[in-house]
Design an enzyme around this catalytic site. Structure first.
Site, PDB file in Angstrom:
ATOM      1  N   LYS A 185       0.888  -1.173   0.000  1.00  9.94           N
ATOM      2  CA  LYS A 185       0.000   0.000   0.000  1.00  9.94           C
ATOM      3  C   LYS A 185       0.923   1.219   0.000  1.00  9.94           C
ATOM      4  O   LYS A 185       1.379   1.682   1.047  1.00  9.94           O
ATOM      5  CB  LYS A 185      -0.886  -0.025   1.262  1.00  9.94           C
ATOM      6  CG  LYS A 185      -1.526   1.316   1.640  1.00  9.94           C
ATOM      7  CD  LYS A 185      -2.566   1.789   0.645  1.00  9.94           C
ATOM      8  CE  LYS A 185      -3.196   3.111   1.092  1.00  9.94           C
ATOM      9  NZ  LYS A 185      -2.376   4.290   0.700  1.00  9.94           N
ATOM     10  N   GLY A 208       6.991   4.971   7.575  1.00  8.80           N
ATOM     11  CA  GLY A 208       6.045   6.051   7.824  1.00  8.80           C
ATOM     12  C   GLY A 208       6.355   6.745   9.128  1.00  8.80           C
ATOM     13  O   GLY A 208       7.439   6.599   9.687  1.00  8.80           O
ATOM     14  N   GLU A 257      10.041   1.316  10.090  1.00  5.76           N
ATOM     15  CA  GLU A 257      10.972   2.371   9.657  1.00  5.76           C
ATOM     16  C   GLU A 257      10.243   3.698   9.843  1.00  5.76           C
ATOM     17  O   GLU A 257       9.457   4.109   8.990  1.00  5.76           O
ATOM     18  CB  GLU A 257      11.334   2.176   8.173  1.00  5.76           C
ATOM     19  CG  GLU A 257      12.059   0.886   7.860  1.00  5.76           C
ATOM     20  CD  GLU A 257      13.546   0.962   8.198  1.00  5.76           C
ATOM     21  OE1 GLU A 257      14.013   2.002   8.694  1.00  5.76           O
ATOM     22  OE2 GLU A 257      14.230  -0.040   7.976  1.00  5.76           O
ATOM     23  N   CYS A 299      13.555  11.247   6.221  1.00  6.81           N
ATOM     24  CA  CYS A 299      13.584  10.791   7.618  1.00  6.81           C
ATOM     25  C   CYS A 299      14.946  10.987   8.264  1.00  6.81           C
ATOM     26  O   CYS A 299      15.051  11.145   9.471  1.00  6.81           O
ATOM     27  CB  CYS A 299      13.169   9.323   7.693  1.00  6.81           C
ATOM     28  SG  CYS A 299      14.133   8.283   6.568  1.00  6.81           S
TER      29      CYS A 299
HETATM   30  P1  NAD Z   1       2.487   8.344   7.459  1.00  8.17           P
HETATM   31  O1  NAD Z   1       2.890   7.552   8.624  1.00  8.17           O
HETATM   32  O2  NAD Z   1       1.389   9.312   7.607  1.00  8.17           O
HETATM   33  O3  NAD Z   1       2.091   7.377   6.247  1.00  8.17           O
HETATM   34  C1  NAD Z   1       2.936   6.336   5.784  1.00  8.17           C
HETATM   35  C2  NAD Z   1       2.101   5.249   5.171  1.00  8.17           C
HETATM   36  O4  NAD Z   1       1.416   4.596   6.220  1.00  8.17           O
HETATM   37  C3  NAD Z   1       1.015   5.730   4.213  1.00  8.17           C
HETATM   38  O5  NAD Z   1       1.420   5.818   2.906  1.00  8.17           O
HETATM   39  C4  NAD Z   1      -0.045   4.671   4.408  1.00  8.17           C
HETATM   40  O6  NAD Z   1       0.245   3.590   3.584  1.00  8.17           O
HETATM   41  C5  NAD Z   1       0.092   4.292   5.845  1.00  8.17           C
HETATM   42  N1  NAD Z   1      -0.826   5.028   6.738  1.00  8.17           N
HETATM   43  C6  NAD Z   1      -0.961   6.337   6.921  1.00  8.17           C
HETATM   44  N2  NAD Z   1      -1.918   6.606   7.811  1.00  8.17           N
HETATM   45  C7  NAD Z   1      -2.400   5.437   8.219  1.00  8.17           C
HETATM   46  C8  NAD Z   1      -3.405   5.055   9.118  1.00  8.17           C
HETATM   47  N3  NAD Z   1      -4.102   5.929   9.821  1.00  8.17           N
HETATM   48  N4  NAD Z   1      -3.630   3.753   9.255  1.00  8.17           N
HETATM   49  C9  NAD Z   1      -2.923   2.864   8.585  1.00  8.17           C
HETATM   50  N5  NAD Z   1      -1.972   3.166   7.705  1.00  8.17           N
HETATM   51  C10 NAD Z   1      -1.696   4.442   7.518  1.00  8.17           C
HETATM   52  O7  NAD Z   1       3.820   9.053   6.964  1.00  8.17           O
HETATM   53  P2  NAD Z   1       4.007  10.025   5.746  1.00  8.17           P
HETATM   54  O8  NAD Z   1       3.570  11.388   6.103  1.00  8.17           O
HETATM   55  O9  NAD Z   1       3.487   9.427   4.507  1.00  8.17           O
HETATM   56  O10 NAD Z   1       5.607   9.996   5.634  1.00  8.17           O
HETATM   57  C11 NAD Z   1       6.446  10.719   6.406  1.00  8.17           C
HETATM   58  C12 NAD Z   1       6.980   9.946   7.577  1.00  8.17           C
HETATM   59  O11 NAD Z   1       7.665   8.780   7.142  1.00  8.17           O
HETATM   60  C13 NAD Z   1       7.997  10.737   8.364  1.00  8.17           C
HETATM   61  O12 NAD Z   1       7.785  10.571   9.730  1.00  8.17           O
HETATM   62  C14 NAD Z   1       9.315  10.113   7.938  1.00  8.17           C
HETATM   63  O13 NAD Z   1      10.375  10.309   8.853  1.00  8.17           O
HETATM   64  C15 NAD Z   1       8.924   8.705   7.799  1.00  8.17           C
HETATM   65  N6  NAD Z   1       9.906   7.965   7.001  1.00  8.17           N
HETATM   66  C16 NAD Z   1      10.700   7.057   7.622  1.00  8.17           C
HETATM   67  C17 NAD Z   1      11.663   6.391   6.899  1.00  8.17           C
HETATM   68  C18 NAD Z   1      12.551   5.389   7.538  1.00  8.17           C
HETATM   69  O14 NAD Z   1      13.126   4.587   6.818  1.00  8.17           O
HETATM   70  N7  NAD Z   1      12.690   5.363   8.840  1.00  8.17           N
HETATM   71  C19 NAD Z   1      11.815   6.648   5.533  1.00  8.17           C
HETATM   72  C20 NAD Z   1      10.981   7.580   4.930  1.00  8.17           C
HETATM   73  C21 NAD Z   1      10.017   8.230   5.675  1.00  8.17           C
END
Ligand code: NAD
Length: 478
Positions: free
Chosen positions: A175, A228, A250, A284
């Site tokens: 997803k 995320g 992650e 991130c």
């Molecule tokens: P997010 O957590 O809002 O969303 C990430 C993904 O999680 C979405 O594309 C979706 O598939 C799922 N998601 C979102 N909301 C959800 C919910 N309520 N229930 C279930 N699934 C859900 O994050 P974002 O805004 O898309 O991305 C930014 C974040 O990702 C930042 O915190 C960043 O640091 C982190 N990130 C971490 C890494 C790593 O490797 N540690 C890499 C890239 C980004």
């Protein structure tokens, strides 16, 4: 022109979904609608689950050499289609074409890495307590997996999950973010065209919460991998606990940078300005808290501001642009809030602190100096083009301040002294540490956080291990 045909991939078929629902896809650089993202219905999700279970029965029995062949072809296709996919990526995410192409090259490299590493899923023979017993461990694929991915690396985040799962012999339902669907579709087509069988890779879009609830509640998947934010990580882990699925998390970061007074300052500033404004700070591992020794504080601010001023901001499709827009309009207001909050607590603005007066979600490269540790942006992941700089005077003080947040993803140290940087790298609460540079994620190295930045790793041998389980077989000769 945006060219990707946006569809779901279920059981080897590209489809608009059984209910035909969709929502608009917006280019963050122009605010124009460039496509319609199809939403998976409950029926589509259930079909994807069943397909991943069915395909697993066949895929897990293929040899590592066979999977190597498929993944190697997928890597070649990603490389061949790099320029085309990069345009899609830039139009969805905003980052410059150069950055997008670099991300896609990483995807090809990581897919090749996993293709090779899949051949090394070794078990062991364990000397037994009795001469007529042979004890062995076997590495097996953990089962069908689920991958949830953020928009900030639209290609990298999905490729790491797909390639690792398939190399290990797992099937996967991905997803991706609905903000960057076309990139995930284009990557999916590379894997499918390379020969991944129907059902082994499924891609779904739509509202995240109901989709993750439905997929994670099922007993079919045995593994959840999320890239995320920390709040979503906590939520998905709670859902996964119902069926005791193992997770790789992650999550978000808030990377401290420590610049000691013996650092090669010019080099540090060059490297850090490039890292800060990469993907407009929406990374991130982006350096976010700059702790600079008081002896070099003023020259650092002056040099950092001078370099930041030269960063070319604009539509990532245009030649020479180095930094694109933020992903949504809402992120602009959050940047304003961080700047106002820091200034109300005693920080001052050395550069930027405002939106660009044009269409698109553009924010000016921003440098805040003398930012107190209590400022909101020093505690919440800023995820934008804001450098927050603050002085320090002693090693113990700076380590305590760097380690004061629940996050623990990346941390950076700039120093000429090897013993100083070694001591700092050991003392920092972080999953990855960069010394005198910021390239902390390569295909061959494990990448992941500690504490509330998550656990588990992607890439490297650990990335494959995340999709394997160990079976012990004890065999008595009769
Ligand atoms: P997010 O957590 O809002 O969303 C990430 C993904 O999680 C979405 O594309 C979706 O598939 C799922 N998601 C979102 N909301 C959800 C919910 N309520 N229930 C279930 N699934 C859900 O994050 P974002 O805004 O898309 O991305 C930014 C974040 O990702 C930042 O915190 C960043 O640091 C982190 N990130 C971490 C890494 C790593 O490797 N540690 C890499 C890239 C980004």
């Amino acid at each position: 022109m945006y060219q990707e045909k946006l569809e779901l991939l279920i059981d080897g078929q590209w489809t608009l979904g059984s209910e035909g629902n969709s929502h608009p896809l917006i280019d963050p650089a122009t605010e124009e609608q460039i496509g319609s993202v199809p939403c998976a219905s409950v029926q589509d999700l259930d079909r994807a689950l069943e397909a991943s279970a069915r395909a697993f029965l066949g895929w897990k029995k293929t040899t590592a050499a066979f999977r190597w062949g498929v993944l190697s072809r997928a890597a070649d296709l990603i490389e061949t289609r790099k320029s085309l996919i990069a345009r899609t990526l830039t139009m969805e995410n905003g980052k410059s074409l150069r950055e997008a192409e670099g991300e896609l090259q990483f995807c090809a490299d990581a897919t090749r890495w996993y293709a090779e590493e899949g051949k090394r899923a070794y078990g062991r023979v364990i000397p037994a307590h009795s001469p007529d017993i042979r004890q062995t461990t076997l590495k097996e694929p953990v089962g069908p997996a689920l991958g949830f991915a953020a928009w900030n690396f639209p290609a990298g985040n999905v490729t790491l999950k797909i390639a690792a799962a398939l190399a290990a012999g797992c099937t996967i339902i991905v997803k991706p973010s609905d903000d960057t669907p076309g990139t995930a579709v284009a990557i999916g087509r590379c894997f499918q065209d390379a020969g991944v069988p129907a059902g082994a890779l499924n891609i779904v879009f739509g509202p995240s919460a109901p989709i993750s609830e439905r997929l994670i509640a099922s007993r079919i998947p045995k593994k959840v991998s999320l890239t995320g934010s920390t709040p979503v990580g906590k939520l998905l882990q709670r859902l996964a606990s119902e069926t005791l699925k193992r997770c790789t998390m992650e999550l978000g970061g808030h990377a401290p940078v420590i610049v000691f007074d013996d650092a090669d300052l010019d080099r540090a500033m060059d490297v850090l300005v490039a890292a800060k404004y990469r993907n407009a700070g929406q990374v991130c591992t982006s350096p976010t808290r700059f702790y600079v020794h008081e002896n070099v504080y003023e020259p650092f601010i002056a040099g950092f501001v001078e370099r930041s001023r030269k960063v070319v901001v604009g539509n990532g499709l245009e030649e020479g642009v180095q930094m694109g827009p933020l992903i949504t309009e809402r992120r602009l207001s959050i940047m304003d809030e961080y700047v106002e909050d820091a200034m109300s607590k005693g920080a001052s603005l050395a550069l930027g602190g405002e939106r660009l007066e044009r269409k698109g979600y553009f924010y000016v490269p921003t440098v805040l100096r003398d930012v107190p540790d209590s400022a909101r942006g020093m505690n919440e992941e800023p995820f934008g083009p804001i450098a927050q700089v603050t002085p320090f005077s002693s090693f113990d003080e700076v380590i305590a301040r760097a380690n004061s947040l629940p996050y623990g993803l990346a941390a950076y140290v700039f120093a000429r002294s090897g013993s100083l940087s070694a001591a700092a790298s050991e003392a920092l609460e972080a999953g990855v540490v960069g010394i005198n540079h910021t390239a902390v994620h390569e295909a061959e190295t494990p990448f992941g956080g500690v504490n509330e930045s998550g656990y588990g790793a992607e890439s490297g041998a650990e990335g494959l291990e995340a999709y394997l389980r160990t079976k012990m077989v004890t065999d008595k000769r009769i």
